[in-house]
Design an enzyme around this catalytic site. Structure first.
Site, PDB file in Angstrom:
ATOM      1  CE1 TYR A 155      49.654  -7.731 -81.036  1.00 14.96           C
ATOM      2  CE2 TYR A 155      51.562  -7.006 -82.283  1.00 14.96           C
ATOM      3  CZ  TYR A 155      50.341  -6.736 -81.696  1.00 14.96           C
ATOM      4  OH  TYR A 155      49.807  -5.478 -81.776  1.00 14.96           O
ATOM      5  CE  LYS A 162      49.212  -2.603 -83.626  1.00 15.75           C
ATOM      6  NZ  LYS A 162      48.291  -1.439 -83.626  1.00 15.75           N
TER       7      LYS A 162
END
Length: 256
Positions: A155, A162
């Site tokens: 990720y 995020k």
């Protein structure tokens, strides 16, 4: 029987595939009585085609959330169509390929900046562009995140993006609460969306749910997450803001 969004006017971003959380949110919102308007970038024609599968016809507005001109014209376009807004769904995230897939230590700042702008700062930009459309009694802003408490396989810089999104939501909740504007996020488990497919090695990340999720998690079913978003858009959470609601089969609460 009336729906929990009867009379609500909702703007939803990020409808790119029928399998996306945003599409299912739009479908559920319509089924619960809302009038829905969609935004799309970079291919509005794709969203228009997918939108034909919704229960009711919807208007699609071209919107690049990093473009100040697009943001400035949004109010007028939405007002012409719906008159105002009672809710906004932020389902936007993007990082260049060199910011994903195990390249964390080598990603240039330009790519990190793009990920932050599109995935985090845009929550503030979109909310403020829509704010003049909110009624005096307030509105709901709901975004989508992927739990930023942890470092996930593959990720990479979407993780810090995020985390920035989650912090941005809390600060928006702080500053807009006095106007009864609620800002919350739904932290979803992995879904086989277009965003997921853009992450190299996504299956390695998603495999975590096969062994650790408390409830069985179906990566092909975005509806549970869509229901969480619709619930937060409704009046059933009138005093909930600055919150992250996990719709991830309970994995966030599991230890090793």
């Amino acid at each position: 029987m009336s729906g929990i969004l009867d009379g609500k006017r909702i703007l939803i971003t990020g409808v790119l595939m029928e399998s996306s959380i945003a599409f299912h949110t739009a479908r559920l919102a319509q089924e619960q009585g809302a009038e829905v308007i969609l935004t799309a970038w970079p291919r509005p024609s794709l969203t228009e085609r997918i939108a034909k599968k919704l229960p009711k016809p919807v208007k699609v507005i071209e919107l690049d959330v990093t473009n100040d001109e697009h943001l400035a014209r949004l109010e007028g376009l939405v007002r012409d169509e719906l008159g105002g807004l009672d809710g906004v769904v932020h389902s936007i995230g993007f990082a260049p390929q060199d910011a994903l897939g195990g390249n964390f230590l080598n990603t240039p700042f330009e790519s990190v900046a793009t990920a932050m702008h599109v995935s985090a700062f845009s929550l503030k930009s979109l909310t403020m562009a829509c704010k003049p459309l909110f009624p005096a009694e307030g509105a709901a802003v709901v975004g989508l995140t992927f739990d930023a408490q942890f470092a996930w396989p593959q990720y990479d810089w979407m993780g810090p993006a995020k985390a920035a999104l989650e912090a941005t939501s809390r600060y928006l909740a702080r500053d807009l609460g006095k106007e009864n504007i609620r800002c919350n996020l739904v932290s979803a488990g992995p879904i086989g969306s277009m965003a997921a497919k853009s992450i190299p090695g996504f299956s390695e990340l998603a495999d975590v749910w096969n062994s650790r999720s408390m409830l069985e998690w179906d990566m092909s079913d975005p509806e549970p997450t869509g229901k969480g978003v619709v619930a937060l858009l409704s009046d059933w959470f009138p005093k909930t803001t600055g919150e992250i609601v996990h719709v991830d089969g309970g994995l966030h609460a599991m230890g090793a």
